[in-house]
Design a protein around this motif. Sequence first.
Motif, PDB file in Angstrom:
ATOM      1  N   ARG A  69      39.923  45.630  26.841  1.00 12.29           N
ATOM      2  CA  ARG A  69      40.790  45.025  27.584  1.00 12.29           C
ATOM      3  C   ARG A  69      40.114  44.058  28.624  1.00 12.29           C
ATOM      4  O   ARG A  69      39.200  44.057  28.895  1.00 12.29           O
ATOM      5  CB  ARG A  69      41.470  46.310  28.616  1.00 12.29           C
ATOM      6  N   ARG A  71      39.383  41.913  32.025  1.00  8.04           N
ATOM      7  CA  ARG A  71      38.556  42.556  33.182  1.00  8.04           C
ATOM      8  C   ARG A  71      39.669  42.937  34.336  1.00  8.04           C
ATOM      9  O   ARG A  71      39.231  43.543  35.318  1.00  8.04           O
ATOM     10  CB  ARG A  71      37.560  41.709  33.866  1.00  8.04           C
ATOM     11  N   THR A  72      40.959  42.354  34.481  1.00  9.10           N
ATOM     12  CA  THR A  72      41.638  42.225  35.484  1.00  9.10           C
ATOM     13  C   THR A  72      42.550  43.955  35.215  1.00  9.10           C
ATOM     14  O   THR A  72      43.196  44.195  35.991  1.00  9.10           O
ATOM     15  CB  THR A  72      42.947  41.363  35.155  1.00  9.10           C
ATOM     16  N   ALA A  73      42.288  44.261  34.157  1.00  8.95           N
ATOM     17  CA  ALA A  73      43.112  45.487  33.879  1.00  8.95           C
ATOM     18  C   ALA A  73      42.267  46.830  34.212  1.00  8.95           C
ATOM     19  O   ALA A  73      41.142  46.569  34.489  1.00  8.95           O
ATOM     20  CB  ALA A  73      43.310  45.536  32.127  1.00  8.95           C
ATOM     21  N   GLU A  74      42.959  48.017  34.197  1.00  8.16           N
ATOM     22  CA  GLU A  74      42.372  49.259  34.211  1.00  8.16           C
ATOM     23  C   GLU A  74      41.780  49.681  32.949  1.00  8.16           C
ATOM     24  O   GLU A  74      42.215  49.626  31.955  1.00  8.16           O
ATOM     25  CB  GLU A  74      42.862  50.315  35.098  1.00  8.16           C
ATOM     26  N   PRO A  75      40.578  50.357  32.830  1.00  7.99           N
ATOM     27  CA  PRO A  75      40.032  51.253  31.609  1.00  7.99           C
ATOM     28  C   PRO A  75      41.093  52.395  31.238  1.00  7.99           C
ATOM     29  O   PRO A  75      41.786  52.771  32.059  1.00  7.99           O
ATOM     30  CB  PRO A  75      38.672  51.753  32.020  1.00  7.99           C
ATOM     31  N   ASN A  81      35.630  52.154  26.755  1.00 11.24           N
ATOM     32  CA  ASN A  81      36.149  51.003  27.366  1.00 11.24           C
ATOM     33  C   ASN A  81      35.316  49.708  27.406  1.00 11.24           C
ATOM     34  O   ASN A  81      34.050  49.697  28.051  1.00 11.24           O
ATOM     35  CB  ASN A  81      36.792  50.926  28.596  1.00 11.24           C
ATOM     36  N   CYS A  83      35.114  45.693  28.335  1.00 13.85           N
ATOM     37  CA  CYS A  83      35.613  44.759  29.503  1.00 13.85           C
ATOM     38  C   CYS A  83      35.672  43.329  29.142  1.00 13.85           C
ATOM     39  O   CYS A  83      34.466  42.888  28.981  1.00 13.85           O
ATOM     40  CB  CYS A  83      35.089  45.093  30.773  1.00 13.85           C
ATOM     41  N   CYS A 144      33.958  45.272  36.529  1.00 13.61           N
ATOM     42  CA  CYS A 144      34.151  45.974  35.350  1.00 13.61           C
ATOM     43  C   CYS A 144      33.461  47.293  35.648  1.00 13.61           C
ATOM     44  O   CYS A 144      34.122  48.428  35.119  1.00 13.61           O
ATOM     45  CB  CYS A 144      33.783  45.232  34.141  1.00 13.61           C
ATOM     46  N   LYS A 147      35.085  49.710  38.105  1.00 20.66           N
ATOM     47  CA  LYS A 147      36.434  50.343  37.510  1.00 20.66           C
ATOM     48  C   LYS A 147      36.383  51.253  36.608  1.00 20.66           C
ATOM     49  O   LYS A 147      36.782  52.293  36.287  1.00 20.66           O
ATOM     50  CB  LYS A 147      36.962  49.255  36.715  1.00 20.66           C
TER      51      LYS A 147
END
Length: 275
Positions: A69, A71-75, A81, A83, A144, A147
């Motif tokens: 995903r 880097r602006t998203a959540e795992p 996950n 990043c 990353c 998170k």
Amino acid sequence: MPATHALRRRRPWVAAALAAAALVAAGITGNTPSRASAAEPELPPPGAGFDYQIGGAYDPPAGTEVVSRDRTAEPAAGLYNICYVNAFQVQPGETGDWPADLLLRDENGDVVIDPDWDEALLDIGTAAKRERVAERVNKWTDGCADKGFDAVEPDNYDSYTRSQDLLTAADAKAFVTLLSAHAHSRGLAAAQKNTVELAGSRAETGLDFAVAEECAPWNECDEYAAAFDNHVVVVEYTDEGLRKACDGWGGELSIVRRDVAVSTPGSDGYVHRTC
């Protein structure tokens, strides 16, 4: 740029907000890791269910064990996950967020642009500039880690091939070595994104696994598999590419077929298929 690399790079609609950073030797920040930095980073399991979500996060399909995903998203909870960060080039429209001297320029002083994605190349041609660029990218890696991601995927490793011969493979390897060292200091594994010609430099660069776009059509999956001990996640963009990847490496490498836009479910053209 070589034809074999025409599609195998980050898609331009992936959001990438730039962050400020502090100067640290070799471009490695001194932030306290959120993970045990002394431990070896965990690698994505070979032959796992994989989904490539850099165009937008969504609930992973059943059977997914590894997801990449932005880097602006959540795992994704309970999965491995990765990043995604755009490490070697600049998001369109965001060149003004970078110091002018860190943008690669030709002999006329014009910024060198990747014509396929309208992205400025970053100047990693000297040790001092590599350190300054790494300051920023390593801040994204810190985000990353904070998170809870397990790995980082620095994209556009092969940008030197689009640099009008102003950058070299040695420059790219030296820069990605800074990024992988910092990732390891935060407990994250570091991926080699495409660039099969540098896969043999794994020990030198400290890269741990590979993210390979379209390795089946270009007959490169074997090279990645050999270099990274089957710790390879494969993204194919055609049904034929998926068929060939699954026939040759199904159960050994982690393989997914996505649409070129890496879109989300419900979008026109969304595709997600596995072996």
